[in-house]
Design an enzyme around this catalytic site. Structure first.
Site, PDB file in Angstrom:
ATOM      1  N   LYS A  77      -9.948  16.233   0.952  1.00 10.81           N
ATOM      2  CA  LYS A  77     -11.153  16.822   0.374  1.00 10.81           C
ATOM      3  C   LYS A  77     -11.521  16.006  -0.860  1.00 10.81           C
ATOM      4  O   LYS A  77     -10.629  15.617  -1.639  1.00 10.81           O
ATOM      5  CB  LYS A  77     -10.870  18.289   0.002  1.00 10.81           C
ATOM      6  CG  LYS A  77     -12.098  19.060  -0.498  1.00 10.81           C
ATOM      7  CD  LYS A  77     -11.747  20.521  -0.778  1.00 10.81           C
ATOM      8  CE  LYS A  77     -12.967  21.328  -1.193  1.00 10.81           C
ATOM      9  NZ  LYS A  77     -12.635  22.747  -1.450  1.00 10.81           N
ATOM     10  N   SER A 152     -15.732  26.029   0.847  1.00 12.13           N
ATOM     11  CA  SER A 152     -16.255  24.723   0.462  1.00 12.13           C
ATOM     12  C   SER A 152     -15.557  23.554   1.163  1.00 12.13           C
ATOM     13  O   SER A 152     -16.093  22.448   1.151  1.00 12.13           O
ATOM     14  CB  SER A 152     -16.105  24.547  -1.053  1.00 12.13           C
ATOM     15  OG  SER A 152     -14.739  24.520  -1.419  1.00 12.13           O
ATOM     16  N   SER A 176     -12.079  29.034   0.271  1.00 14.50           N
ATOM     17  CA  SER A 176     -12.599  27.714   0.630  1.00 14.50           C
ATOM     18  C   SER A 176     -11.764  26.929   1.640  1.00 14.50           C
ATOM     19  O   SER A 176     -12.225  25.938   2.178  1.00 14.50           O
ATOM     20  CB  SER A 176     -12.789  26.861  -0.624  1.00 14.50           C
ATOM     21  OG  SER A 176     -13.987  27.228  -1.264  1.00 14.50           O
TER      22      SER A 176
END
Lengths: 487, 477
Positions: A77, A152, A176
Site C-alpha cells: 500500500k 482505503s 481499511s
C-alpha cells in the site's frame, strides 16, 4: 502460477519449479496488462523488483538458509515509506515524495526476502471507503468494473483479487483492510493494535492505525504476519512480546468453539443477501461442533460517531506537517507565509481530507473539546469494555464485514454519511484495539463477493487465522477468480 | 496611593541531554544549519517520537531539588499551531498532567529569605529557528534546535517587583546549573525567561490584568523590562484606563515593551493527548535512585557552612553562589579552623571574585587552585604574611609564579615578627625622628601613624604591624 497462493509459490520456489525472477516477470506482465483498467497500482518499479528477485534466486542457489517468503513477490500500500521509491499516500501533497528511509514493515518483509512489485492505490491519506478519494483516480473492482473495491486499501485488495500480486500489505484504521477485502473477495487481517510497528506507515489516526496483510487465504495471512509483526522501539505503541508463529493453529478444532453473535451486527441496514451468506457460514461452524453465543454489545452503535470524532481529531493534527515548507506540494505563487500554507494545502489535499481536517479541528477547539473529543474518548473505553465482557462468554465474534456488497462508483461520493455507514461493522474492533479479519463467504445475487468478519480477543491472531483456515479448507469462495480479471 | 507590582516567571531551561527529547539526533550547540536534524526532527511522513529517558531523569532531579511532587503518571500532549520552524505543525508538551507539580525556590533578600512557590514544571520539545537575514526575500529554517528537551518551569505570581523577580531568576538559574540539569548558558538560549507582570493598589486582594513579557535574555533586561512594564501599566491605570491582557516583547535598544499579540489574537492550540506516546509512568525505584544521587543543594550547603564555620549569612551566600564556588571553598577549607574558613570565605568574596570578574572567567578556570589559596590563608593566619603582603603573593600566584611559600621565599616577603629585630628598628626610627616623638607626646595621634610608617618603610613593609604598634606604644610610654 498466477493463481497460486503464497504458500504454494513458496513451495514451488523451494522445489526450484520456478525462479523468483520468473515470478516477478509473470506478475509484472499481469500488472502491465490489467492496471490500465483497474488502476490498482500508483507506482510499479520493475527494475527494483527484478533486482530483488535476482538476489532472492541467488540466495536460494547459494543454499543459504531462507525463509518461506524468499523470492515471493508482493505489493505494498502506498502508505508505507519505501526508500528511494515514491510514496504518495494517494495524495497530490506527496506526488513527488521519495522517502529516505524504509518503514518497519517494508524492512521486515524485504529482509524476509519478498520482492516489491510496486505501490498500490489507496484513498487519500487512507481516508475513504471506496478508493474514490485517491488523487490518482479510483480503483475499479475486478468483479464489476462499475463498482468500487472499497477502501482505503482498495488498490491492495484489487491487486490480490485480480492476481496482480499474490499478497499485499494494507492498513486499517476503521476497516481499511477488512472492508476492501470483503468487497473484492479476498482475505485481510487487522492485527491487535501495537502488534505491527507503525514506524514509516504514514499516519492517519495514530491510536487506530494498524498495518496488516491482505492475501487469498488465511494461511497466507499467517505467513505474512509472521514477517510483519514484531517489536520496534521506534514506535512507542509497539508491543514488546515474545515472537510467535501465527500459523501454529491452522489445524485448530472447531468443536466446542464459542462463537459470539452480536445482535447489533445483524440489525437495520444489513443487505438480505449479505445476511444470508453470513448466516450460512455461521451454520457451517455450528455443524462442526461450534456453539452459538448470543451477545449484546450495548455501546457498539456509538462506534461510528465516536470514530468520526476521534479519527478526524488525530488526523487534523497528523496532517499539519504537510505545510509545503520542507517537502511535499508547495504552491508556486503566494503572497506571504499564511498564503503559502493556505494555497499549498488547498491544492495539495482533496475534499475528503479537507473535510476531516475541518471536523477534527472543530472537535478539538476550545469550548468543544469536552463535548466531542473527551466524550468520544469515554465512549471508546465503554466500547472496549463491552468486548472484554463479551470475551468472557465467547472465543470469537462473528458477523458481516460490511452491510452491503460493493456499490457503484460515484454512488456515495456526495453523501459522506452513507459512505461512512459502510464501515459500521468494521469500526468497533480498532476502537477497542482488537484483531479482526475478513474472509469471503459467498456472493450476492449480482455475483459480488460477501465478507465474513471474525473478531478475536487481544493477540488472538493465531486462533482467528486457524478458524478462518478451517472454513477455507471446506469452502472455495476464496479461490474464485473475478469475472473481470480472468486468468 | 501606592502600587504593588506582581510578577510570575515562566522559564524554559534546556536539559543537558546528549540527544534530543524524541529522537537520537545530537543537541550540541553551534553545528551547521540542519546538520543535527534527523528524519524525526524534520517530521518526515511516517516518523514517530520516542521519549529520551535521560530528559525524564533530569526533570525528576529538578522536581526533587525544589521539593515538588513527582507525578507518577504524566501525559504528553500536542500543542497545535503552524509555524515554519515547527516541523510537525504541533509541539509535544505536557498540558493537563505535568511530570513535576508544586515545589519552592528560596531566594535571599536583604530582609531575609523568601520562598517562591512553583506551579509546575513540564517536559517539552524546543522548536527550530527561522533565520531572516541572508535570504533575500525569503527565510531560512534551521532545525538543529528542533526537539531539544526543555523543562518549562512556571512560578506562582509570588514576586513583588523587578528586584524579587531577578532574585528568583538568578536563584533558579544557579539551582538548575548546580544540580546539572541545565548548562545555564543564556547567550545560547539554554535558559530563557518570560515574565507575567501586573500591578494592583497596595492592599488589594485581586490581581490586576497581566501582560506576558517575552525576550528577556539577560537578568539586566528582565529587571528593566519589568520596571518599564509596571510604569506603563500604572500610568494607564492612573489615567483611568484599562490594561489589556496581551503578550509584549521587550526591546532592549529602546528599553520598552511593545505589543506582540492581544488575547483575542491568541492561538487556540487544540491540546490533546499525543496518541504516539504512552502516558509517562515514573517508577518509585527510579525516583529513589535519582534522589540518592542528588548533590547537596545550595541551601543545604549554605546551612552547613554557616554552622560549621560560623560564616555570616552574607558571606555564606557568596561562597555558595554556584556549585563550583562552593566546591572550591570546600577544598580550600577541608579540616581548617573556623578562623581560617572565615578568612578564606572573605578572600574569595573580595579578592578572588574581583580578579575572576576582571578576567571574565569562572572559578573553575581560576589559576590559583583551592590548595594554593589554602596555603596563602595559612601564612596569613600564622603571621608570616600581612594582609598587604598576602595580596602581593596572591598577585604572583595569579601570574603563575608558584605556591605561596615559594613566592615568599623567593621574594623574601616573610613578615618580621622577631621582637628583638623589630625593637632595634623601632629604636633607630625614634632616634631619627625626635620631632614626631615630641608631637606625639604633645597629643598628636597623627605623629604615631607617621612613626609606624617609618618602621614599615625601614623594613620594606615586612614588619608585623601589630607588633610594631605594640613596641612603639611601649617605647613612647
Amino acid at each position: 502460477m498466477l493463481n497460486a497462493t503464497v504458500a504454494e509459490l513458496s513451495s514451488a520456489l523451494a522445489a526450484r519449479q520456478v525462479s523468483s525472477v520468473e515470478l516477478a516477470q509473470l506478475f509484472l506482465e499481469r500488472i502491465d496488462r490489467l492496471n490500465g483498467s483497474l488502476n490498482a497500482f500508483i507506482t510499479v518499479d520493475a527494475e527494483r523488483a527484478l533486482e530483488q528477485a535476482r538476489r532472492a534466486d541467488a540466495q536460494r542457489a547459494g543454499n543459504a538458509v531462507v525463509g518461506p517468503l524468499t523470492g515471493v513477490p508482493i505489493a505494498h500500500k502506498d502508505i508505507y515509506c519505501t526508500k528511494g521509491m515514491r510514496t504518495t499516500c494517494g495524495s497530490r501533497m506527496l506526488e513527488n515524495f521519495v522517502s529516505p528511509y524504509d518503514a518497519h514493515v517494508i524492512e521486515r518483509l524485504e529482509s524476509a526476502g519478498t520482492v516489491t512489485l510496486g505501490k498500490t492505490n489507496m484513498d487519500e491519506f487512507a481516508m475513504g471507503s471506496s478508493n474514490e478519494t485517491s488523487y490518482y483516480g479510483p480503483v475499479r473492482n475486478c468483479w464489476n468494473r462499475g463498482c468500487v473495491p472499497g477502501g482505503s486499501s482498495g488498490g491492495s485488495a484489487v491487486a490480490v483479487a485480480a492476481r496482480m500480486a499474490p499478497a499485499a500489505t494494507g492498513t486499517d484504521t476503521g476497516g481499511s483492510i477488512r472492508q476492501p477485502a470483503a468487497l473484492t473477495g479476498t482475505c485481510g487481517l487487522k492485527p491487535t493494535y501495537g502488534l505491527v510497528s507503525r514506524y514509516g506507515m504514514i499516519a492517519f489516526a495514530s491510536s487506530l492505525d494498524q498495518g496488516g496483510p491482505m492475501a487469498r487465504s488465511a494461511q497466507d495471512l499467517a505467513l505474512l504476519l509472521n514477517a510483519m509483526a514484531g517489536f520496534d522501539r521506534r514506535d512507542s505503541t509497539s508491543v514488546e512480546r515474545a515472537p510467535e508463529d501465527y500459523a501454529r493453529m491452522l489445524d485448530l478444532s472447531l468443536d466446542g468453539l464459542r462463537i459470539g453473535v452480536p445482535e447489533q451486527f445483524f440489525g437495520e441496514g444489513l443487505d438480505a443477501d449479505v445476511r444470508a451468506r453470513v448466516e450460512e457460514a455461521l451454520h457451517w461452524f455450528l455443524a462442526q461442533g461450534a456453539r452459538r453465543v448470543p451477545l449484546r454489545l450495548p455501546n457498539a452503535e456509538l462506534a461510528l460517531p465516536v470514530y468520526y470524532v476521534l479519527a478526524p481529531a488525530e488526523a487534523s493534527s497528523n496532517l499539519s506537517r504537510y505545510d509545503g515548507v520542507r517537502y511535499g506540494h508547495r504552491a508556486t505563487e503566494y503572497e506571504d507565509l499564511l498564503d503559502m500554507y493556505v494555497r499549498s494545502r488547498t491544492e495539495g489535499f482533496g475534499e475528503e481530507v479537507k473535510r476531516r481536517i475541518l471536523v477534527g479541528t472543530y472537535v478539538l477547539s476550545h469550548g468543544y473539546y469536552d463535548a466531542y473529543y473527551l466524550q468520544a474518548q469515554k465512549l471508546r473505553r465503554l466500547i472496549a469494555q463491552d468486548f472484554v465482557q463479551a470475551y468472557r462468554d465467547c472465543d470469537v465474534i462473528l458477523g458481516p464485514t460490511t452491510p452491503t456488497t460493493a456499490f457503484a462508483l460515484g454512488s456515495k461520493v456526495d453523501d459522506p454519511l452513507q459512505m461512512y455507514l459502510n464501515d459500521i461493522y468494521t469500526i468497533p474492533a480498532p476502537l477497542a484495539g482488537l484483531p479482526a479479519l475478513s474472509i469471503p463467504c459467498g456472493f450476492d445475487a449480482q455475483g459480488l463477493p460477501v465478507g465474513l468478519q471474525l473478531t478475536g480477543n487481544y493477540f488472538a491472531e493465531a486462533r482467528l487465522l486457524g478458524i478462518a483456515q478451517r472454513y477455507q479448507l471446506a469452502t472455495d469462495w476464496h479461490l474464485r477468480v473475478p469475472r473481470e480479471a480472468p486468468l | 496611593m501606592t502600587w504593588e507590582i506582581v510578577v510570575g516567571i515562566e522559564t524554559h531551561a534546556q536539559l543537558r541531554t546528549r540527544s534530543k527529547i524524541f529522537s537520537g539526533a545530537s543537541t550540541a550547540f553551534g553545528a551547521d544549519p540542519n546538520a543535527q536534524a534527523c528524519a524525526v526532527d524534520v517530521a518526515l511522513p511516517g516518523v514517530l517520537p520516542v521519549l529520551n529517558q535521560a530528559a525524564v531523569e533530569l526533570a525528576i532531579r529538578f522536581g526533587l531539588a525544589v521539593g515538588a511532587t513527582i507525578n507518577r503518571r504524566s501525559v504528553f500532549a500536542r500543542k497545535n499551531y503552524f509555524y515554519p520552524d515547527l516541523p510537525k505543525g504541533y509541539q509535544i508538551s505536557q498540558y493537563e498532567l505535568p511530570i513535576v507539580q508544586g515545589g519552592t525556590v528560596p531566594i535571599a533578600l536583604p530582609e531575609g529569605e523568601k520562598r517562591i512557590a512553583l506551579t509546575r514544571a513540564h517536559l517539552e520539545e524546543d522548536a527550530g529557528k527561522s533565520l531572516h537575514e541572508d535570504f533575500h526575500g525569503m527565510s531560512g529554517i534551521d532545525l538543529n534546535r528542533a526537539g531539544t528537551p526543555l523543562l518549562e518551569i512556571v512560578s506562582e505570581p509570588d514576586m513583588r517587583g523587578a528586584r524579587e523577580a531577578v532574585a528568583y531568576a538568578r536563584a533558579l538559574h544557579a539551582l538548575v546549573v548546580w544540580i546539572g540539569v541545565c548548562d545555564g548558558n543564556m547567550q545560547e538560549g539554554s535558559f530563557r525567561c518570560d515574565a507575567n507582570v501586573s500591578v494592583r493598589r497596595t492592599g488589594a486582594d485581586a490581581y490586576g490584568t497581566r501582560c506576558e513579557i517575552k525576550n528577556l535574555n539577560s537578568f539586566r533586561f528582565m529587571e528593566r523590562a519589568i520596571e518599564y512594564e509596571a510604569r506603563r501599566q500604572i500610568a494607564i491605570l492612573e489615567d483611568g484606563g484599562r490594561i489589556d491582557q496581551e503578550t509584549r516583547l521587550y526591546d532592549p535598544e529602546r528599553d520598552e515593551t511593545r505589543s506582540m499579540r492581544s488575547k483575542e489574537e491568541a492561538h487556540d492550540y487544540r491540546y490533546f493527548p499525543d496518541p504516539d506516546l504512552l502516558p509517562l509512568v515514573v517508577r518509585e525505584e527510579n525516583i529513589e535512585r535519582i534522589r540518592a544521587a542528588m548533590p547537596e543543594l545550595p541551601i543545604q550547603r549554605l546551612q552547613r557552612f554557616t554552622q560549621t564555620f560560623a560564616l555570616s549569612p552574607a558571606t555564606a551566600a557568596i561562597v555558595t553562589s554556584s556549585r563550583a564556588t562552593a566546591d572550591y571553598f570546600e577544598q580550600a577549607t577541608a579540616g581548617a579552623s573556623a578562623e581560617a574558613a572565615q578568612q578564606t570565605a572573605n578572600w574569595i568574596a573580595v579578592n578572588t571574585n574581583a580578579k575572576l570578574n576582571e578576567r571574565g572567567i569562572g572559578i573553575e578556570e581560576c589559576p590559583v587552585g583551592p590548595r594554593q589559596l589554602r596555603e596563602l590563608i595559612a601564612r596569613l593566619i600564622d603571621g608570616t604574611l600581612s594582609a598587604k603582603l598576602a595580596k602581593e603573593v596572591d598577585d604572583a600566584m595569579w601570574a603563575g609564579e608558584g605556591s605561596a611559600d615559594e613566592i615568599i621565599e623567593r621574594r623574601g616577603l616573610k613578615q618580621i615578627s622577631d621582637v628583638g629585630a623589630l625593637e632595634k628598628v623601632v629604636d633607630e626610627v625614634l632616634a631619627a625622628n625626635a620631632r614626631q616623638v615630641e608631637d606625639y607626646r604633645a597629643g598628636k595621634q597623627k605623629a604615631f601613624n607617621s612613626l609606624v610608617g617609618q618602621v614599615m618603610k625601614a623594613t620594606r613593609g615586612k614588619a608585623n604591624p601589630a607588633q610594631v604598634n605594640e613596641i612603639l606604644r611601649r617605647r613612647l610610654g
